[in-house]
Scaffold this motif. Sequence first.
Motif, PDB file in Angstrom:
ATOM      1  N   TRP A  41       0.696  -1.159  -0.012  1.00  0.00           N
ATOM      2  CA  TRP A  41      -0.058  -0.100  -0.160  1.00  0.00           C
ATOM      3  C   TRP A  41       0.819   1.239  -0.163  1.00  0.00           C
ATOM      4  O   TRP A  41       0.617   2.166  -0.736  1.00  0.00           O
ATOM      5  N   MET A  42       1.936   1.291   0.848  1.00  0.00           N
ATOM      6  CA  MET A  42       2.768   2.244   0.744  1.00  0.00           C
ATOM      7  C   MET A  42       3.430   2.696  -0.527  1.00  0.00           C
ATOM      8  O   MET A  42       3.587   3.746  -0.897  1.00  0.00           O
ATOM      9  N   LEU A  43       4.053   1.593  -1.059  1.00  0.00           N
ATOM     10  CA  LEU A  43       4.705   1.640  -2.456  1.00  0.00           C
ATOM     11  C   LEU A  43       3.630   2.351  -3.365  1.00  0.00           C
ATOM     12  O   LEU A  43       3.897   3.229  -4.134  1.00  0.00           O
ATOM     13  N   GLY A  44       2.522   2.016  -3.208  1.00  0.00           N
ATOM     14  CA  GLY A  44       1.657   2.465  -4.356  1.00  0.00           C
ATOM     15  C   GLY A  44       1.252   3.867  -4.042  1.00  0.00           C
ATOM     16  O   GLY A  44       0.985   4.718  -4.759  1.00  0.00           O
ATOM     17  N   GLU A  45       0.992   4.176  -2.660  1.00  0.00           N
ATOM     18  CA  GLU A  45       0.574   5.471  -2.349  1.00  0.00           C
ATOM     19  C   GLU A  45       1.591   6.682  -2.496  1.00  0.00           C
ATOM     20  O   GLU A  45       1.382   7.735  -3.126  1.00  0.00           O
ATOM     21  N   VAL A  46       2.845   6.217  -2.233  1.00  0.00           N
ATOM     22  CA  VAL A  46       3.970   7.094  -2.564  1.00  0.00           C
ATOM     23  C   VAL A  46       4.267   7.467  -4.032  1.00  0.00           C
ATOM     24  O   VAL A  46       4.479   8.334  -4.394  1.00  0.00           O
ATOM     25  N   SER A  47       3.933   6.357  -4.773  1.00  0.00           N
ATOM     26  CA  SER A  47       4.380   6.280  -6.273  1.00  0.00           C
ATOM     27  C   SER A  47       3.214   7.427  -6.780  1.00  0.00           C
ATOM     28  O   SER A  47       3.500   8.225  -7.488  1.00  0.00           O
ATOM     29  N   ARG A  48       2.020   7.271  -6.383  1.00  0.00           N
ATOM     30  CA  ARG A  48       0.974   7.881  -6.799  1.00  0.00           C
ATOM     31  C   ARG A  48       1.066   9.539  -6.208  1.00  0.00           C
ATOM     32  O   ARG A  48       0.985  10.519  -7.049  1.00  0.00           O
ATOM     33  N   GLN A  49       1.604   9.575  -5.232  1.00  0.00           N
ATOM     34  CA  GLN A  49       1.649  11.039  -4.671  1.00  0.00           C
ATOM     35  C   GLN A  49       3.074  11.714  -5.500  1.00  0.00           C
ATOM     36  O   GLN A  49       3.061  12.881  -5.779  1.00  0.00           O
ATOM     37  N   LEU A  50       4.305  10.906  -5.698  1.00  0.00           N
ATOM     38  CA  LEU A  50       5.239  11.533  -6.387  1.00  0.00           C
ATOM     39  C   LEU A  50       4.881  11.901  -7.919  1.00  0.00           C
ATOM     40  O   LEU A  50       5.263  13.009  -8.113  1.00  0.00           O
ATOM     41  N   ALA A  51       3.905  11.189  -8.349  1.00  0.00           N
ATOM     42  CA  ALA A  51       3.383  11.544  -9.920  1.00  0.00           C
ATOM     43  C   ALA A  51       2.610  12.667  -9.640  1.00  0.00           C
ATOM     44  O   ALA A  51       2.899  13.722 -10.612  1.00  0.00           O
ATOM     45  N   THR A  52       2.006  13.089  -8.640  1.00  0.00           N
ATOM     46  CA  THR A  52       1.115  14.095  -8.305  1.00  0.00           C
ATOM     47  C   THR A  52       2.024  15.570  -8.249  1.00  0.00           C
ATOM     48  O   THR A  52       1.777  16.580  -9.033  1.00  0.00           O
ATOM     49  N   TRP A  53       2.918  15.312  -7.500  1.00  0.00           N
ATOM     50  CA  TRP A  53       3.750  16.335  -7.194  1.00  0.00           C
ATOM     51  C   TRP A  53       4.847  16.731  -8.489  1.00  0.00           C
ATOM     52  O   TRP A  53       4.751  18.181  -8.618  1.00  0.00           O
ATOM     53  N   ARG A  54       5.139  15.745  -9.002  1.00  0.00           N
ATOM     54  CA  ARG A  54       5.834  16.016 -10.426  1.00  0.00           C
ATOM     55  C   ARG A  54       4.895  16.863 -11.547  1.00  0.00           C
ATOM     56  O   ARG A  54       5.572  17.655 -12.198  1.00  0.00           O
ATOM     57  N   LYS A  55       3.639  16.716 -11.431  1.00  0.00           N
ATOM     58  CA  LYS A  55       2.762  17.380 -12.536  1.00  0.00           C
ATOM     59  C   LYS A  55       2.636  18.825 -11.898  1.00  0.00           C
ATOM     60  O   LYS A  55       2.275  19.735 -12.778  1.00  0.00           O
ATOM     61  N   VAL A  56       2.655  19.056 -10.576  1.00  0.00           N
ATOM     62  CA  VAL A  56       2.280  20.482 -10.123  1.00  0.00           C
ATOM     63  C   VAL A  56       3.777  21.073 -10.186  1.00  0.00           C
ATOM     64  O   VAL A  56       3.810  22.435  -9.773  1.00  0.00           O
ATOM     65  N   GLY A  57       4.907  20.709 -10.585  1.00  0.00           N
ATOM     66  CA  GLY A  57       6.347  21.448 -10.657  1.00  0.00           C
ATOM     67  C   GLY A  57       7.172  21.237  -9.507  1.00  0.00           C
ATOM     68  O   GLY A  57       7.958  21.815  -9.272  1.00  0.00           O
ATOM     69  N   LEU A  58       6.702  20.235  -8.459  1.00  0.00           N
ATOM     70  CA  LEU A  58       7.496  20.160  -7.389  1.00  0.00           C
ATOM     71  C   LEU A  58       8.865  19.686  -7.858  1.00  0.00           C
ATOM     72  O   LEU A  58       8.924  18.888  -8.571  1.00  0.00           O
TER      73      LEU A  58
END
Length: 254
Positions: free
Chosen positions: A63-80
Motif C-alpha cells: 500500500w505504501m509503495l503504491g501511495e508514495v508512487s501516486r503522490q510522487l506523480a502528483t507532485w511532479r505534475k504540479v512542478g515540485l
Amino acid sequence: LHQAIQQGQLCAYYQPKLRLSDSAVVGAEALIRWRHPERGLIPPNQFIPVAEASDLIVDLGDWMLGEVSRQLATWRKVGLPHLSIAVNLAARHFREPRLVPHIERLLATYGLPPEALELELTESTLLETGTHTMDTLRMLRQRGIGLAIDDFGTGYSSLGYLKRLPITALKIDQSFVRDLEHDSDDRTLAATIVALGHSLGLKVIAEGVETEQQRRILLEQGCDLAQGYLFSRPLPAEDFMKFNGAVAKTTCPG
C-alpha cells in the motif's frame, strides 16, 4: 487492520530530508498512519507489530509503495522539484518474488524514474538475508532504485558483509544523534559511520536531528543529509508540499 487497508483508512506522512550543505529539500521518508473512524489517529507502534506477526506487513508495504508512487506523480505534475521518497519495507517483503515486478509496474504506471524511490531496510533484515533476498536487492539496485540501511550501528552486521551489499546509503540511528553535543563517544561513532559510508561510496543520512548544535556537528563531520524535528515533523502530503515551497524560497541558490 485488514479492513483499514480495504476501506482507505491508511495515509502517508512525509518527513522532509534536507541536504546539510545548503538546507535544500532533496526528499522525504514516508511514514504510515492509520486514521480509524472511531479511535482517531492510531500510532504505528500500536499496529505495525500486529502487521509484522502476519502477512499484513507485506500488504502494508504494498500500500505504501503504491501511495508514495501516486503522490510522487502528483507532485511532479504540479512542478515540485524531483524528489526521492524513502519507504520502509520489512524483511519479509524482500523475500517476496513479486516485489521487483510490482515496483516496476508502479514506476511504469506513474511515469516515475527509478531514482524517485528509495527502499529502507534494517540491519536485522540483513541478518535474515538469504540467496533470494540478495538477488532481490541486486535486481532493485540494477534498476536504479536506492537502498538504504536504516538505524545503522544498532545491529550486528559484518563490515565484510556490508561491502558486498548493493546499498546506496547508511542512516545514522537517532540514538547516536541524540547526545552528539554532550557525548564524545557518540560523536566518534557518528564520525566513523560517515567516514565508513563515504569510503564505500555511500550517502550518509542522520535521523532524529533536533537541535542546531547537532546539525552543526554533523555538517562538520561531512554527513550528507538529515531529517528530524529541527527541520520538520512528519507532514501530510499537502503540508509537505507547502514546506518544500517555503524552504525553496529561503534557500540560497548554488
